[in-house]
Design an enzyme around this catalytic site. Sequence first.
Site, PDB file in Angstrom:
ATOM      1  N   ASP A  23       0.827  -1.205   0.000  1.00 42.57           N
ATOM      2  CA  ASP A  23       0.000   0.000   0.000  1.00 42.57           C
ATOM      3  C   ASP A  23       0.865   1.260   0.000  1.00 42.57           C
ATOM      4  OD1 ASP A  23      -2.336   1.437   0.007  1.00 42.57           O
ATOM      5  OD2 ASP A  23      -2.702   1.222   2.153  1.00 42.57           O
ATOM      6  N   ARG A  27      -0.078   7.547  -2.936  1.00 44.64           N
ATOM      7  CA  ARG A  27       0.373   8.678  -2.110  1.00 44.64           C
ATOM      8  C   ARG A  27       1.827   9.031  -2.397  1.00 44.64           C
ATOM      9  NH1 ARG A  27      -1.339   6.181   3.323  1.00 44.64           N
ATOM     10  NH2 ARG A  27      -1.918   4.530   1.882  1.00 44.64           N
ATOM     11  N   ARG A  36      -0.415   8.815 -10.206  1.00 40.25           N
ATOM     12  CA  ARG A  36      -0.415   7.646  -9.315  1.00 40.25           C
ATOM     13  C   ARG A  36       0.291   6.439  -9.939  1.00 40.25           C
ATOM     14  NH1 ARG A  36      -3.914   7.362  -5.209  1.00 40.25           N
ATOM     15  NH2 ARG A  36      -4.234   5.156  -5.598  1.00 40.25           N
ATOM     16  N   HIS A  40       2.980   3.115  -8.845  1.00 41.54           N
ATOM     17  CA  HIS A  40       2.834   1.671  -9.094  1.00 41.54           C
ATOM     18  C   HIS A  40       4.077   1.121  -9.816  1.00 41.54           C
ATOM     19  CE1 HIS A  40      -1.154   1.856  -7.531  1.00 41.54           C
ATOM     20  NE2 HIS A  40      -1.676   2.518  -8.552  1.00 41.54           N
ATOM     21  N   SER A  68      -7.085  -5.770  -5.896  1.00 38.82           N
ATOM     22  CA  SER A  68      -8.188  -6.376  -5.145  1.00 38.82           C
ATOM     23  C   SER A  68      -9.479  -6.338  -5.952  1.00 38.82           C
ATOM     24  CB  SER A  68      -8.381  -5.625  -3.821  1.00 38.82           C
ATOM     25  OG  SER A  68      -9.036  -4.401  -4.068  1.00 38.82           O
ATOM     26  N   LEU A 134      11.687 -20.382  -4.295  1.00 36.91           N
ATOM     27  CA  LEU A 134      10.736 -19.444  -3.680  1.00 36.91           C
ATOM     28  C   LEU A 134       9.396 -19.614  -4.383  1.00 36.91           C
ATOM     29  CD1 LEU A 134      10.021 -16.932  -1.909  1.00 36.91           C
ATOM     30  CD2 LEU A 134      10.635 -15.531  -3.888  1.00 36.91           C
ATOM     31  N   SER A 199      -8.019  -5.284   4.783  1.00 39.35           N
ATOM     32  CA  SER A 199      -8.595  -5.033   3.454  1.00 39.35           C
ATOM     33  C   SER A 199      -8.898  -6.297   2.644  1.00 39.35           C
ATOM     34  CB  SER A 199      -7.672  -4.104   2.653  1.00 39.35           C
ATOM     35  OG  SER A 199      -7.546  -2.878   3.310  1.00 39.35           O
TER      36      SER A 199
HETATM   37  C1  FPP Z   1      -2.097  -0.002  -3.312  1.00 44.18           C
HETATM   38  O1  FPP Z   1      -1.542   1.290  -3.200  1.00 44.18           O
HETATM   39  C2  FPP Z   1      -1.448  -0.683  -4.403  1.00 44.18           C
HETATM   40  C3  FPP Z   1      -2.078  -1.242  -5.459  1.00 44.18           C
HETATM   41  C4  FPP Z   1      -3.532  -1.238  -5.644  1.00 44.18           C
HETATM   42  C5  FPP Z   1      -1.314  -1.849  -6.549  1.00 44.18           C
HETATM   43  C6  FPP Z   1      -0.131  -2.660  -6.136  1.00 44.18           C
HETATM   44  C7  FPP Z   1       0.677  -2.859  -7.331  1.00 44.18           C
HETATM   45  C8  FPP Z   1       2.012  -2.784  -7.384  1.00 44.18           C
HETATM   46  C9  FPP Z   1       2.915  -2.629  -6.226  1.00 44.18           C
HETATM   47  C10 FPP Z   1       2.602  -2.862  -8.724  1.00 44.18           C
HETATM   48  C11 FPP Z   1       3.473  -3.981  -8.930  1.00 44.18           C
HETATM   49  C12 FPP Z   1       2.893  -5.311  -8.798  1.00 44.18           C
HETATM   50  C13 FPP Z   1       3.288  -6.323  -9.551  1.00 44.18           C
HETATM   51  C14 FPP Z   1       2.846  -7.671  -9.280  1.00 44.18           C
HETATM   52  C15 FPP Z   1       4.197  -6.113 -10.681  1.00 44.18           C
HETATM   53  P1  FPP Z   1      -2.471   2.540  -3.443  1.00 44.18           P
HETATM   54  O2  FPP Z   1      -2.382   2.930  -4.861  1.00 44.18           O
HETATM   55  O3  FPP Z   1      -3.834   2.234  -2.942  1.00 44.18           O
HETATM   56  O4  FPP Z   1      -1.799   3.617  -2.573  1.00 44.18           O
HETATM   57  P2  FPP Z   1      -2.554   4.814  -1.847  1.00 44.18           P
HETATM   58  O5  FPP Z   1      -3.243   4.213  -0.661  1.00 44.18           O
HETATM   59  O6  FPP Z   1      -1.412   5.701  -1.461  1.00 44.18           O
HETATM   60  O7  FPP Z   1      -3.479   5.465  -2.813  1.00 44.18           O
END
Ligand code: FPP
Length: 245
Positions: A23, A27, A36, A40, A68, A134, A199
Amino acid sequence: MPDAATLQPTDDHSPFHVACIMDGNGRWAQMRGRPRLVGHHIGARRVRDIVKACPDAGVTHLTIFAFSTENWKRTQVEVAGLMRLFRRYITHEAKALLEAGVRVRFIGDRIRLDDRLVRLMDDLEMLTAVNSKLNLTIAINYGGRDEVTRAAQRLAVEIERGRLTHKDVDAECLARFLDTRFLPDPDLVIRTSGEARISNFLLWQSAYAEYEFIDTLWPDFHADEFCKIVKGYSTRARRFGGVTA
Ligand code: FPP
């Protein structure tokens, strides 16, 4: 960076499963005035680093929450960007994952995912099926309640067809219908970004997991911090509802 030899949580042979709620990407980017999706993309680099760090840290199973069942509510731009990022990650990382001995599997409902992504997921699962150093499990379109609901539906079908009766249904039986049927339960769940929530992640499987909620945003979560948390876990006593000797 801690010495790898000091990081074995129990012994060399027992499975050690760490699950991560990644998470804080959005941000992280917004704090820098960036879209955003930049967060990622940097988050995907941290996935690569942490996967590399797992074997020396004694971690045999790593499960990461990438998307999710609720994340479809995000803007179309963000959802499409994340799906592109998953395709890119699989395409670019496949060879390195294979060579590093990583077995990759996916959990979540594939029904809503784009065919191109599903094909890449299937291919990567097949390609890495020979590996065992792994076990990396990536949750995409995953939700704990959705998973238990789908498991209950599959179980009901078995009962309707007479292959099981209601008397066969216990926790072990139900677990065999979950997406995670090939996984041990997580020992440790780490959530980044300062939120103390689970969550809808691995609800059934985390019944006895230890939780670690940390303030670091996922794009700043480097392997050294991951290894430090893993080492800290090894000092905690886990009682599974019983008492320690
Ligand atoms: C939550 O942070 C994160 C996600 C919904 C996406 C997670 C994805 C990655 C880390 C990308 C890489 C993954 C792979 C498998 C290559 P958020 O965007 O909700 O953060 P926020 O709470 O700050 O808005």
